[in-house]
Scaffold this motif. Structure first.
Motif, PDB file in Angstrom:
ATOM      1  N   UNK A  24       0.865  -1.180   0.000  1.00 43.74           N
ATOM      2  CA  UNK A  24       0.000   0.000   0.000  1.00 43.74           C
ATOM      3  C   UNK A  24       0.905   1.234   0.000  1.00 43.74           C
ATOM      4  N   UNK A  25       0.401   2.386  -0.389  1.00 45.21           N
ATOM      5  CA  UNK A  25       1.235   3.597  -0.370  1.00 45.21           C
ATOM      6  C   UNK A  25       1.842   3.882   1.004  1.00 45.21           C
ATOM      7  N   UNK A  26       1.096   3.620   2.077  1.00 47.38           N
ATOM      8  CA  UNK A  26       1.634   3.852   3.423  1.00 47.38           C
ATOM      9  C   UNK A  26       2.788   2.899   3.723  1.00 47.38           C
ATOM     10  N   UNK A  27       2.749   1.683   3.162  1.00 47.98           N
ATOM     11  CA  UNK A  27       3.852   0.742   3.349  1.00 47.98           C
ATOM     12  C   UNK A  27       5.116   1.243   2.666  1.00 47.98           C
ATOM     13  N   UNK A  28       4.967   1.735   1.445  1.00 47.43           N
ATOM     14  CA  UNK A  28       6.118   2.254   0.705  1.00 47.43           C
ATOM     15  C   UNK A  28       6.681   3.479   1.421  1.00 47.43           C
ATOM     16  N   UNK A 103      14.261  -7.527   0.569  1.00 47.94           N
ATOM     17  CA  UNK A 103      15.253  -7.236  -0.460  1.00 47.94           C
ATOM     18  C   UNK A 103      15.295  -5.774  -0.863  1.00 47.94           C
ATOM     19  N   UNK A 104      14.330  -5.005  -0.426  1.00 42.51           N
ATOM     20  CA  UNK A 104      14.334  -3.557  -0.620  1.00 42.51           C
ATOM     21  C   UNK A 104      14.849  -2.878   0.655  1.00 42.51           C
ATOM     22  N   UNK A 154      14.392  -2.863  -7.137  1.00 42.72           N
ATOM     23  CA  UNK A 154      13.620  -3.984  -6.587  1.00 42.72           C
ATOM     24  C   UNK A 154      12.236  -3.525  -6.157  1.00 42.72           C
ATOM     25  N   UNK A 155      12.154  -2.343  -5.549  1.00 41.85           N
ATOM     26  CA  UNK A 155      10.852  -1.813  -5.151  1.00 41.85           C
ATOM     27  C   UNK A 155       9.974  -1.597  -6.378  1.00 41.85           C
ATOM     28  N   UNK A 156      10.556  -1.080  -7.447  1.00 38.71           N
ATOM     29  CA  UNK A 156       9.783  -0.886  -8.677  1.00 38.71           C
ATOM     30  C   UNK A 156       9.248  -2.191  -9.228  1.00 38.71           C
ATOM     31  N   UNK A 157      10.077  -3.236  -9.183  1.00 44.34           N
ATOM     32  CA  UNK A 157       9.643  -4.554  -9.659  1.00 44.34           C
ATOM     33  C   UNK A 157       8.519  -5.089  -8.776  1.00 44.34           C
ATOM     34  N   UNK A 158       8.671  -4.973  -7.473  1.00 42.44           N
ATOM     35  CA  UNK A 158       7.659  -5.507  -6.558  1.00 42.44           C
ATOM     36  C   UNK A 158       6.338  -4.743  -6.644  1.00 42.44           C
TER      37      UNK A 158
END
Length: 166
Positions: A24-28, A103-104, A154-158
């Motif tokens: 979710x956006x809050x997680x990122x 991994x991020x 990695x964040x972009x991929x996930x």
């Protein structure tokens, strides 16, 4: 009332558009806040690395901040890190829902450790040349940049893939 879809491999319900979203956006935002807090907390924990003496040489001078600003910066970093960790590690948190996000987070935190430590080394007052500052520039900056690029990539991929069901 429509029947629920049958479970697929592993006994978990079939992922739908709603349940397949991993972050979710809050997680990122929590991952980013934790990554931003780590260099400040590392900088504070390492402390001044200057040698004792007068007439010290500096590769780089640290900005002069009043004591209240230092304390406020560290307090804000502690608060951000605590809230982010609480969000990410709670039972329904991102790191428990989808372990791939480690991994991020770990490379981002390692970058923060390098940055906080590197700033203390580069701004240390020494007698003569600050060889540590050169090593930070030659080794620490490329390594930190590579770790940060990995974490962002990695964040972009996930964010584009559905959540893992295993």
């Amino acid at each position: 009332m429509p029947a629920a879809p049958p479970p697929h491999a592993g006994g978990m319900p079939h992922p739908t558009a709603r349940t397949a979203r991993t972050a979710r956006p809050a997680d990122v935002l929590a991952v980013a806040a934790l990554a931003a807090a780590v260099p400040v907390l590392t900088w504070y924990a390492v402390g001044d690395l200057s040698v004792q003496g007068t007439d010290l040489d500096h590769a780089y001078r640290a900005p002069e901040l009043p004591a209240w600003a230092d304390a406020g910066l560290v307090a804000a970093a502690l608060l951000a890190a605590g809230l982010a960790a609480a969000r990410l590690l709670r039972p329904a948190g991102l790191l428990r829902r989808d372990r791939r996000w480690w991994g991020v987070l770990l490379p981002a935190a390692a970058t923060g450790l390098l940055a906080g430590w590197g700033v203390r080394v580069a701004t240390a007052g020494v007698i003569g040349a600050n060889i540590g500052a050169g090593l930070v520039l030659l080794v620490g900056v490329p390594l930190g940049g590579a770790l940060l690029l990995w974490a962002v990539g990695r964040a972009g991929v996930l964010l584009r893939r559905p959540a893992s069901t295993t």
